[in-house]
Scaffold this motif. Structure first.
Motif, PDB file in Angstrom:
ATOM      1  N   LEU A  41      -7.069   7.156  -0.349  1.00 38.79           N
ATOM      2  CA  LEU A  41      -7.359   5.818   0.185  1.00 38.79           C
ATOM      3  C   LEU A  41      -7.944   6.109   1.603  1.00 38.79           C
ATOM      4  O   LEU A  41      -9.231   5.206   1.635  1.00 38.79           O
ATOM      5  CB  LEU A  41      -6.004   4.873   0.387  1.00 38.79           C
ATOM      6  N   THR A  44     -11.686   7.238   0.894  1.00 40.78           N
ATOM      7  CA  THR A  44     -12.559   6.113   0.601  1.00 40.78           C
ATOM      8  C   THR A  44     -12.953   4.760   1.663  1.00 40.78           C
ATOM      9  O   THR A  44     -14.034   4.482   1.575  1.00 40.78           O
ATOM     10  CB  THR A  44     -11.970   5.373  -0.699  1.00 40.78           C
ATOM     11  N   VAL A 144     -13.231   2.411 -11.442  1.00 43.31           N
ATOM     12  CA  VAL A 144     -12.058   1.551 -11.097  1.00 43.31           C
ATOM     13  C   VAL A 144     -11.832   1.459  -9.802  1.00 43.31           C
ATOM     14  O   VAL A 144     -11.957   2.290  -8.889  1.00 43.31           O
ATOM     15  CB  VAL A 144     -11.177   2.898 -11.607  1.00 43.31           C
ATOM     16  N   THR A 145     -11.270   0.303  -9.538  1.00 46.50           N
ATOM     17  CA  THR A 145     -11.020  -0.172  -8.293  1.00 46.50           C
ATOM     18  C   THR A 145      -9.422  -0.530  -8.234  1.00 46.50           C
ATOM     19  O   THR A 145      -9.118  -1.269  -9.027  1.00 46.50           O
ATOM     20  CB  THR A 145     -11.705  -1.375  -7.871  1.00 46.50           C
ATOM     21  N   ILE A 146      -8.716   0.069  -7.274  1.00 47.74           N
ATOM     22  CA  ILE A 146      -7.398  -0.016  -7.089  1.00 47.74           C
ATOM     23  C   ILE A 146      -6.916  -0.622  -5.613  1.00 47.74           C
ATOM     24  O   ILE A 146      -7.661  -0.015  -4.581  1.00 47.74           O
ATOM     25  CB  ILE A 146      -6.716   1.100  -7.235  1.00 47.74           C
ATOM     26  N   MET A 147      -6.572  -1.780  -5.449  1.00 46.98           N
ATOM     27  CA  MET A 147      -6.299  -2.732  -4.326  1.00 46.98           C
ATOM     28  C   MET A 147      -4.845  -2.673  -4.143  1.00 46.98           C
ATOM     29  O   MET A 147      -3.999  -2.868  -5.135  1.00 46.98           O
ATOM     30  CB  MET A 147      -7.074  -3.764  -4.282  1.00 46.98           C
ATOM     31  N   ARG A 148      -4.444  -2.668  -2.905  1.00 45.34           N
ATOM     32  CA  ARG A 148      -3.035  -3.186  -2.503  1.00 45.34           C
ATOM     33  C   ARG A 148      -3.303  -4.299  -2.068  1.00 45.34           C
ATOM     34  O   ARG A 148      -3.927  -4.921  -1.220  1.00 45.34           O
ATOM     35  CB  ARG A 148      -2.519  -2.298  -1.373  1.00 45.34           C
ATOM     36  N   ASP A 150      -2.540  -7.888  -0.134  1.00 47.98           N
ATOM     37  CA  ASP A 150      -2.325  -8.121   1.611  1.00 47.98           C
ATOM     38  C   ASP A 150      -1.222  -9.344   1.907  1.00 47.98           C
ATOM     39  O   ASP A 150      -1.310 -10.004   2.953  1.00 47.98           O
ATOM     40  CB  ASP A 150      -3.587  -8.367   2.424  1.00 47.98           C
ATOM     41  N   THR A 185     -13.372  -9.811  -5.157  1.00 47.11           N
ATOM     42  CA  THR A 185     -13.674  -8.515  -4.545  1.00 47.11           C
ATOM     43  C   THR A 185     -14.318  -7.465  -5.620  1.00 47.11           C
ATOM     44  O   THR A 185     -15.069  -6.533  -5.360  1.00 47.11           O
ATOM     45  CB  THR A 185     -12.491  -8.014  -3.702  1.00 47.11           C
TER      46      THR A 185
ATOM     47  N   LYS B  88     -12.155   3.658  -6.463  1.00 45.65           N
ATOM     48  CA  LYS B  88     -12.192   3.331  -5.136  1.00 45.65           C
ATOM     49  C   LYS B  88     -10.720   2.691  -4.864  1.00 45.65           C
ATOM     50  O   LYS B  88     -10.100   2.019  -5.801  1.00 45.65           O
ATOM     51  CB  LYS B  88     -13.064   2.415  -5.160  1.00 45.65           C
ATOM     52  N   HIS B  89     -10.227   2.885  -3.757  1.00 46.55           N
ATOM     53  CA  HIS B  89      -9.033   2.597  -3.281  1.00 46.55           C
ATOM     54  C   HIS B  89      -8.971   1.664  -2.026  1.00 46.55           C
ATOM     55  O   HIS B  89      -9.791   2.026  -1.223  1.00 46.55           O
ATOM     56  CB  HIS B  89      -7.991   3.615  -2.828  1.00 46.55           C
ATOM     57  N   TYR B  90      -8.550   0.367  -2.051  1.00 42.42           N
ATOM     58  CA  TYR B  90      -8.571  -0.271  -0.634  1.00 42.42           C
ATOM     59  C   TYR B  90      -7.200  -0.840  -0.600  1.00 42.42           C
ATOM     60  O   TYR B  90      -6.512  -1.037  -1.535  1.00 42.42           O
ATOM     61  CB  TYR B  90      -9.213  -1.301  -1.053  1.00 42.42           C
ATOM     62  N   ASP B  91      -7.100  -1.057   0.638  1.00 42.47           N
ATOM     63  CA  ASP B  91      -5.610  -1.789   1.116  1.00 42.47           C
ATOM     64  C   ASP B  91      -6.179  -2.931   1.678  1.00 42.47           C
ATOM     65  O   ASP B  91      -6.784  -3.077   2.825  1.00 42.47           O
ATOM     66  CB  ASP B  91      -4.870  -0.951   2.151  1.00 42.47           C
ATOM     67  N   LEU B  92      -5.969  -4.187   1.191  1.00 39.14           N
ATOM     68  CA  LEU B  92      -6.413  -5.480   1.581  1.00 39.14           C
ATOM     69  C   LEU B  92      -5.856  -5.763   2.786  1.00 39.14           C
ATOM     70  O   LEU B  92      -6.179  -6.740   3.627  1.00 39.14           O
ATOM     71  CB  LEU B  92      -6.483  -6.582   0.730  1.00 39.14           C
ATOM     72  N   SER B  93      -4.591  -5.188   3.243  1.00 39.56           N
ATOM     73  CA  SER B  93      -4.186  -5.558   4.525  1.00 39.56           C
ATOM     74  C   SER B  93      -4.948  -5.185   5.738  1.00 39.56           C
ATOM     75  O   SER B  93      -4.672  -5.274   6.960  1.00 39.56           O
ATOM     76  CB  SER B  93      -2.637  -5.373   4.954  1.00 39.56           C
ATOM     77  N   ASP B  94      -5.944  -3.954   5.359  1.00 37.52           N
ATOM     78  CA  ASP B  94      -6.674  -3.292   6.375  1.00 37.52           C
ATOM     79  C   ASP B  94      -7.765  -4.444   6.855  1.00 37.52           C
ATOM     80  O   ASP B  94      -8.525  -4.170   7.804  1.00 37.52           O
ATOM     81  CB  ASP B  94      -7.338  -2.370   5.816  1.00 37.52           C
ATOM     82  N   PRO B 220     -14.061  -5.674  -1.083  1.00 40.72           N
ATOM     83  CA  PRO B 220     -12.872  -5.379  -0.381  1.00 40.72           C
ATOM     84  C   PRO B 220     -12.758  -5.007   1.071  1.00 40.72           C
ATOM     85  O   PRO B 220     -11.847  -5.155   1.891  1.00 40.72           O
ATOM     86  CB  PRO B 220     -11.920  -4.475  -1.214  1.00 40.72           C
ATOM     87  N   TYR B 221     -13.902  -4.402   1.480  1.00 36.82           N
ATOM     88  CA  TYR B 221     -13.725  -3.874   2.876  1.00 36.82           C
ATOM     89  C   TYR B 221     -14.442  -4.759   3.767  1.00 36.82           C
ATOM     90  O   TYR B 221     -14.470  -4.702   4.939  1.00 36.82           O
ATOM     91  CB  TYR B 221     -14.655  -2.862   2.674  1.00 36.82           C
TER      92      TYR B 221
END
Lengths: 353, 482
Positions: A41, A44, A144-148, A150, A185, B88-94, B220-221
């Motif tokens: 993470l 990227t 592939v998109t992996i999201m956490r 919020d 997104t 691709k990895h994203y953390d939306l809390s960022d 997402p960014y």
């Protein structure tokens, strides 16, 4: 001097120093959360950042040429499969890999809540994704998109709590928000179709995408059933998803008397709507291509033309005409002039807890 | 054990051990070979250990590849890694958004919907260059729809120039140009655009365009989304920071437009930013499901407090006002608002569409929606058909007034002439009489000339009489006045 002291020191001391040095390096460079996922993470998200003076080329997109036809495979239409993932079922992944639609046209999108359960699911998902994406080139998905997520998911996701009426609105609102976050997104310039596939759908026909697209409907939903073993051990199936329905005068009347923020839910005794549910419209051995226009749709498996979402149809996380999430989505699609359809005899199967 | 040869020291010294105390400090002593060899061995050992440990690190922790290889100039090895390319990895809390995004590298998606806007592009790109928010943190997305002029080509040209600017601070981040036609039925001139009947369907198509643009471009960014109309004439270069500082979910400035003096100098432009009123809610209840309330038309008297009318030119620009409807000229919103599903309804949402519906929906999802009544940006003034007619009328009035003045002066001059110069007149008359025969011939010729001139210059008709009057009577007039 240094050379002399090194020579005098014990090999064991040297080894110890090396180990300590390595440990220090690991401590310094490893990311704060000790999961393999976050290391990827961080890399990227770094790649996303740009420096001043970096001259990126101008990208030109022709959205006029993005078509949705009844034969997406031969017309090279990009399909986006979206899954809000709270738990990872290996059966779900196995079923996904069984789909025969060409993988170079498929993009996957996942959104995972930030809970302990989510972490576990994420780790499993990543292992599974890695296996496919580092495998032979022809088997790889296009992306592939992996999201956490919020925001917090309000209630624990176990079967009993999940379906308690009081918790429904909050849970469905959070679910709707997760779906929207994922959708807006990941939907890209080339996306033609969006397939919503829940993480607990463990069995579908391998030609699911082609079959649903062949109807050429803006929004189309198969019938979601569940396999179970009867008390005497015989294997049977029963309806599972009750969110695909035709409206009833009773439900409309209920809605008209409700407060602005109240929501009607399907499948609760406290709230008898007398809607006719697609789940009960299945006929044994009936025509799988039978279509029926719907007013509400479920999201366990749902095929949507990208233009419906692009026009703005989303999953309302609030009471929209007293409907929420996927049912609200059906209403919004209808407000935008798209009629959802259901396939009562075309089955997909839900996991049985 | 006793050494076999007394001259061969056991401790590695080159000198005999017999003379332990006979070292002369003045004699040059070369470095001993074993020490040198030992040092070389040490370097080799350290090298081997470093190599070994880095290989171990690479093997055990794959994430080190991302850190080590590029720093060693071996980035090309990574390029083939399918995990980095396709997963691709994203953390939306960022990407939640803070009040000082420019310090934290928060990316803005800058959205501009366009149609037949070729003429406004130079002005727009003038603004683009001036933004003080770090340009590399801004991703641009343009949607060109149903354009019949050279908007797309000109846009590309301007963007190309922007990206290739020698100043490193000018080029922006990602730039996407999207072409999508929606089959606009209403013509995009000011009169049609603002006519009441056309409003609802026009705004629905506008909403559709905005949604297509946003859904295709949002990633997402992105932490912020900024919507800007192409025809803003004047706005502070710091507008992004100014709006961001308030740290609201959705925020808009006040939008006015300059006017010619005869129209009062300035005027509120964007009436779509307003607070909800009881009257409007009651009105909404009486309307059909598909009806859209549009502000600023006599057909719907809503009695809403408008952001635009609350402007005080000397007021504090940081004053905030809670609003429900939002105008689309310049909106800064957090990306999480759009991720949650708020969009520009292309249908009647609570009797509103497009940006006003957007404001309503954001409110419905409990996001903060705020307007700044005393922070003003200026929209371009394009004279409407009414204004043009008025201007024409004013021009005619001016001309007829001038003509009347001229005639008056002519008359005056004539009078003066008649009264002041009787002798000269007599003289003239005398001469005229004397040359009567000659004059007759000349007059004949002049007549012919005038006819020819009149036929040749019909386009000069309006000014002709005036011009002739001027050239003929000017000296007399001046003389008369003095």
């Amino acid at each position: 001097m240094a050379a002399r002291s090194l020579r005098r020191s014990n090999p064991i001391t040297l080894l110890l120093a090396l180990v300590l040095f390595l440990g220090f390096l690991v401590f310094l460079l490893s990311p704060s959360t000790p999961s393999s996922s976050s290391s990827v993470l961080s890399s990227t998200s770094k790649a996303v950042k740009t420096k001043p003076g970096l001259r990126k080329p101008i990208k030109h997109f022709q959205l006029n040429h993005v078509k949705t036809t009844s034969d997406p495979a031969s017309n090279h239409e990009r399909v986006l499969i979206l899954t809000p993932l709270a738990r990872f079922y290996p059966e779900y992944w196995a079923n996904l890999l069984k789909l025969t639609f060409p993988r170079e046209l498929v993009e996957l999108g996942f959104i995972v809540p930030k809970t302990r359960e989510g972490n576990a699911a994420l780790a499993k998902l990543e292992a599974a994704v890695k296996k496919v994406q580092t495998g032979p080139k022809k088997n790889r998905f296009h992306g592939v998109t992996i999201m956490r997520q919020d925001f917090d998911t309000p209630t624990p996701q176990n079967e009993k709590d999940r379906h308690a009426l009081a918790a429904q609105k909050l849970r469905r609102a959070a679910m709707a928000r997760a779906r929207n976050s994922l959708l807006f997104t990941t939907i890209g310039m080339e996306t033609s179709w969006v397939l919503w596939l829940d993480a607990d759908i463990i069995e579908t026909p391998p030609t699911l995408i082609q079959d649903l697209a062949s109807h050429d409907k803006a929004v189309i939903v198969p019938n979601c059933f569940q396999r179970y073993a009867d008390t005497d051990g015989t294997k049977k199936i029963r309806p599972y998803d009750f969110n695909s329905w035709h409206d009833s005068p009773k439900a409309l009347e209920m809605a008209s008397k409700m407060g602005n923020d109240d929501v009607i839910f399907e499948g609760y005794q406290e709230m008898a709507t007398y809607r006719s549910l697609m789940a009960y419209e299945r006929t044994e051995g009936g025509d799988v291509r039978l279509e029926t226009p719907l007013e509400g749709v479920g999201g366990t498996a749902l095929m949507v033309k990208a233009e419906v979402h692009r026009d703005g149809a989303m999953f309302p996380p609030f009471s929209f005409y007293h409907l929420i999430e996927t049912e609200g989505f059906a209403k919004m699609a209808r407000r935008l002039g798209y009629q959802p359809y259901g396939l009562p005899n075309y089955l997909v199967y839900h996991y049985n807890e | 054990m006793f050494p076999r040869h007394s001259h061969a020291p056991s401790n590695g010294h080159a000198y005999g051990s017999s003379n332990t105390f006979s070292i002369s400090p003045h004699r040059f002593q070369p470095r001993t070979r074993p020490a040198l060899r030992w040092r070389r061995q040490l370097f080799v050992k350290i090298g081997v250990i470093a190599l070994f440990s880095s290989i171990i690190l690479l093997l055990i922790f794959p994430s080190f590849r991302d850190i080590l290889l590029p720093s060693l100039g071996l980035g090309f090895i990574l390029r083939d890694d399918p995990l980095l390319n396709t997963v691709k990895h994203y953390d939306l809390s960022d990407t939640q958004g803070t009040a000082r995004g420019w310090e934290r590298g928060e990316r803005i998606l800058f959205c501009v919907p366009l149609r037949d806007a070729e003429v406004h592009l130079p002005m727009f790109f003038g603004h683009m260059r001036n933004f003080t928010y770090p340009h590399h943190l801004i991703d641009l997305a343009f949607l060109v729809s149903d354009s019949k002029d050279q908007t797309l080509a000109k846009l590309k040209e301007n963007l190309e120039a922007l990206q290739n600017d020698p100043d490193d601070k000018i080029p922006f981040g990602e730039i996407s140009l999207i072409e999508k036609d929606f089959g606009q039925k209403v013509k995009q001139d000011v009169e049609n655009r603002h006519g009441f009947a056309a409003q609802a369907s026009r705004r629905k198509t506008m909403a559709q365009a905005r949604n297509w643009l946003l859904s295709a471009a949002l990633r997402p960014y992105h932490t912020w989304v900024y919507w800007r109309d192409i025809d803003v004439e004047t706005a502070p270069a710091t507008i992004l920071e100014d709006l961001m500082r308030h740290n609201k979910d959705v925020i808009v400035p006040n939008v006015w437009r300059p006017l010619p003096d005869w129209l009062g100098g300035e005027q509120p432009y964007d009436l779509n930013s307003w607070q909800e009123s009881e009257t409007a809610l009651a009105l909404a209840d009486t309307l059909d499901e598909d009806a859209v309330i549009v502000e600023g038309y006599a057909e719907y008297a809503t009695w809403r407090p408008h952001l635009a009318y609350l402007r005080d030119p000397y007021g504090d620009p940081d004053v905030e006002m809670e609003i429900d409807g939002v105008g689309g000229v310049s909106i800064l919103a957090k990306a999480k608002v759009f991720r949650a599903g708020v969009h520009f309804p292309a249908f009647s949402f609570e009797k509103h569409a497009e940006t006003e519906g957007f404001g309503k929906m954001a409110k419905r999802m409990r996001f903060s929606v705020v307007g700044l009544p005393h922070y003003t940006i200026w929209h371009l003034y394009e004279p409407s058909a009414d204004d043009l007619k008025h201007m024409e009328r004013m021009e005619e009035e001016r001309k007829s007034k001038e003509a009347a003045e001229k005639a008056e002066k002519e008359r005056q001059a004539k009078l003066m002439e008649n009264y002041d110069d009787p002798k000269a007149q007599w003289e003239k008359d005398k001469q005229q009489i004397e040359n009567a025969a000659l004059e007759a011939k000349k007059a004949e010729e002049n007549k012919d000339k005038n006819l020819v001139g009149g036929a040749a210059g019909p386009h000069a008709h309006a000014g002709e009489g005036e011009a002739q009057g001027k050239s003929g009577n000017q000296p007399a007039k001046v003389g008369g006045n003095v």
